[in-house]
Structure formats: C-alpha cells, structure tokens
Scaffold this active site. Structure first.
Site, PDB file in Angstrom:
ATOM      1  N   LYS A   1       1.927  -3.441   6.677  1.00 14.40           N
ATOM      2  CA  LYS A   1       2.455  -3.458   5.328  1.00 14.40           C
ATOM      3  C   LYS A   1       3.787  -3.210   4.963  1.00 14.40           C
ATOM      4  O   LYS A   1       4.535  -4.092   4.308  1.00 14.40           O
ATOM      5  CB  LYS A   1       1.685  -2.577   4.307  1.00 14.40           C
TER       6      LYS A   1
ATOM      7  N   TYR B   1      -2.092  -0.350  10.373  1.00  9.82           N
ATOM      8  CA  TYR B   1      -2.382  -0.896   9.451  1.00  9.82           C
ATOM      9  C   TYR B   1      -1.314  -0.689   8.169  1.00  9.82           C
ATOM     10  O   TYR B   1      -0.585  -1.534   7.547  1.00  9.82           O
ATOM     11  CB  TYR B   1      -3.742  -0.429   8.436  1.00  9.82           C
TER      12      TYR B   1
ATOM     13  N   SER C   1       0.792  -1.080  -0.051  1.00 12.40           N
ATOM     14  CA  SER C   1      -0.109   0.139  -0.077  1.00 12.40           C
ATOM     15  C   SER C   1       1.027   1.325   0.152  1.00 12.40           C
ATOM     16  O   SER C   1       2.160   1.199   0.414  1.00 12.40           O
ATOM     17  CB  SER C   1      -0.917   0.151   1.218  1.00 12.40           C
TER      18      SER C   1
END
Length: 344
Positions: A152, A148, A124
């Site tokens: 990643k 989050y 991402s």
C-alpha cells in the site's frame, strides 16, 4: 462516461458500487473473484435497480484489462483490487508484491495510454506502521511493518511519482481504518474465505455458531481493559467517502491522502460487549498472546476528509454491530452455498 471499479465484487468495493449507482454514476466492475463472490454483484443490481458491465479479469492480465478500456469510455478509476491479508502477506511476500504492485502498474499504464488520469486508491492505515501517537493524521510518520502494508505504501509512492511526472493527474489516496458493518438491507456484507482475519466477522461467526469462540490477542496493553483499541468505521460511511473522493478528483488535480475513520477508538472487549448488548447474542472468548506487530491504540484524525471532501462518518458503533449481525443472520454461510461449511 463510466467509473471503472477494480475489485468491485469485494466487501468495500460492492458497497461502493451501490453508493456510486445511487449517486447517478455509471460503473464498470473488474474482479477476478479470488476473494469475492459474483453474488455480491447480483445484490448490488437488486439493491439499486441498475445494471452495469462486469468483467471477470485479473489485473495482471494486461490484454484482458485493455479490452475493458477499449470497450468502455472510462472517466475515472476506483482501485480496490489486491490481496489484503496481513498474516498471509508475511507468509507469501513475493505473491503480495507481485499481485498488488504489478497489477497497479499495469492498470496505471493502461490509464495513461487511454488518457484516464483520475484515480481513487484504496490504501490503508497500515501505512502508518507502529505509530504510538494518536490520533493519527495524514502527516504522521509512514512505515509499514508487513508486506501487505508495504504494498500500500509503495503504491502511494508510485501514485505520487506519477503525478510529479504529469501534473494533469488527480489522485486521492484513502487510508482506511477498520471497516465493519454491512448494508442496511442485510443482503450485502463481509464474506471472508475461511476463518476470518478481522474482529467483526469473527464475532458474528461465533454468534451464528460457525466458530466456537473468539480469540482475543493480548489483554495487557496500556488501555482501559487491556485489549487493543481500534477505530472502526461503518462500511457504508466508507463507501460514501469514495463517492466524495471521486467528486474531488473530478474537480481538481493533485495527489492527496485522506484518513477515513471516525476519530474514536474502541477496545476489543468494548466491541464484544456492545455486540452482545445490541444483538442479545453471547460471545464466548479466550485470551491469547499478543500477535507480533500489533500495537495497543490506533485511531484516526479524520478532519482533513471533512474539511476537503465534505465527508464525515455518520454511523455509530451500535449501528455497525446491528448491521453486521443482520447480514450474518440473513447469510449464515456468507455468500457460500449452504453445503460449503467452514471447518476449523
């Protein structure tokens, strides 16, 4: 030989399954359906006219996941599975670290055990954190600002260390910008649980009458109209990027990161006005305070993907808006049953 697609029932995963099948690949899908619907896989089969194996499995369940490797001759993996809400990750960081990182570790350990050394990872643009320099290229500083994004970034580092330990691995890290749109048939699209976290499904749910109005967070950014600017990419273009990345890892070894974006930014108000123009639907909105961690302008430099993968985004913002509305108007409640209305 088959391609294992984890999280293949999700928004990006299901569109990628369509493009993989259309390109002649055999696939095996694993998904725990925690934030997706088996209905998406039914449409993948209908849209392609092809069948595939589906296992409703959580990656945290090593025994169940190993059955997939035992029963199928897996050649490569495209790894989408993971929790994905930025806001939720701030509230539930331990859940995000455990699910996303532990699930990936189990997957990679089984890949290693069964000599499957090719993986495309769904990363991402959040790994770039609060980058103030645009366009953002793959050499821009990394530094996620929420749990989050950190999962990643950590998984990217795990993949790099895996390659260092064994240079026969071939790994593509795909850093998405802002996927929107839907399959042109209007039968496959984004169906978030509850109130949407992302702009386009929020707009379409206001247009269909499920939500009262759009809340725009901040109109005092240093942009043309004061609202945040982002790089939006059509989900079908994104899916095709995975097919190109798969071709790349099948033909070489190494670990490389690639931005998948259009290289062009649009503000929130530009998105609203474009959607209104293309669909004829009015989108009432209110202005709210900025959200912590949001930056004013973020868009990609996608040249590396064009140069090394032979991939470039083909679909413009008008098509993104039209396909999003076609999906929502055909599926007023998403993949939910009619009686499962959202209440806010």
């Amino acid at each position: 030989m088959k391609i294992l697609v984890t999280g293949g029932a999700g928004y990006i995963g299901s569109h990628t399954c369509v493009e993989l099948l259309n390109a002649g690949h055999e696939i095996v899908v694993v998904d725990n359906l925690s934030n997706s619907s088996p209905e998406s896989l039914r449409w993948v089969r209908k849209l392609t006219g092809k069948d595939f194996e589906f296992y409703q499995i959580d990656l945290l369940n090593r025994q169940d996941l190993e059955i997939v490797f035992k029963q199928n001759n897996i050649e490569a993996v495209i790894h989408f599975a993971g929790l994905k809400s930025v806001g939720e990750s701030v509230r539930l960081p331990l859940q995000y670290y455990h699910n996303n990182i532990t699930g990936t570790l189990i997957l990679c350990e089984l890949m290693q055990k069964y000599a499957v050394q090719r993986i495309v990872f769904s990363s991402s643009a959040t790994v770039y954190g609060m980058s103030e320099q645009v366009p953002i290229n793959e050499n821009s500083p990394l530094g996620a600002t929420n749990a989050y994004g950190r999962t990643k970034l950590m998984i990217e580092e795990i993949m790099r260390d895996l390659y260092v330990s064994d240079p026969t691995w071939s790994i593509a890290l795909l850093r998405y910008f802002n996927p929107i749109g839907a399959h042109g048939s209007g039968r496959l699209g984004e169906s978030p649980n509850g109130t949407p976290n992302n702009l386009m499904p929020f707009i379409t749910q206001v247009a269909i009458g499920r939500l009262k109005e759009l809340k725009i967070h901040g109109n005092d950014y240093p942009t043309l109209d004061g609202t945040g600017v982002r790089d939006y990419i059509h989900v079908v273009d994104l899916a095709l990027g995975h097919v190109k990345a798969l071709e790349k890892i099948m033909a070489s070894t190494g670990v490389e990161a690639y931005n998948l974006g259009t290289g062009q930014g649009y503000s929130v108000l530009e998105m609203v006005s474009t959607f209104e123009r293309i669909t004829g639907q009015q989108i009432p909105y209110t202005i709210a305070d900025r959200r912590p961690g949001d930056i004013g302008i973020c868009f990609s430099d996608p040249n590396k993907a064009e140069r090394e993968l032979g991939w470039i985004a083909q679909r413009g913002i008008d098509e993104m808006c039209l396909d999003s509305w076609r999906w929502q108007s055909h599926n007023p409640n998403g993949f939910q049953k009619e009686e499962e209305e959202i209440t806010v």
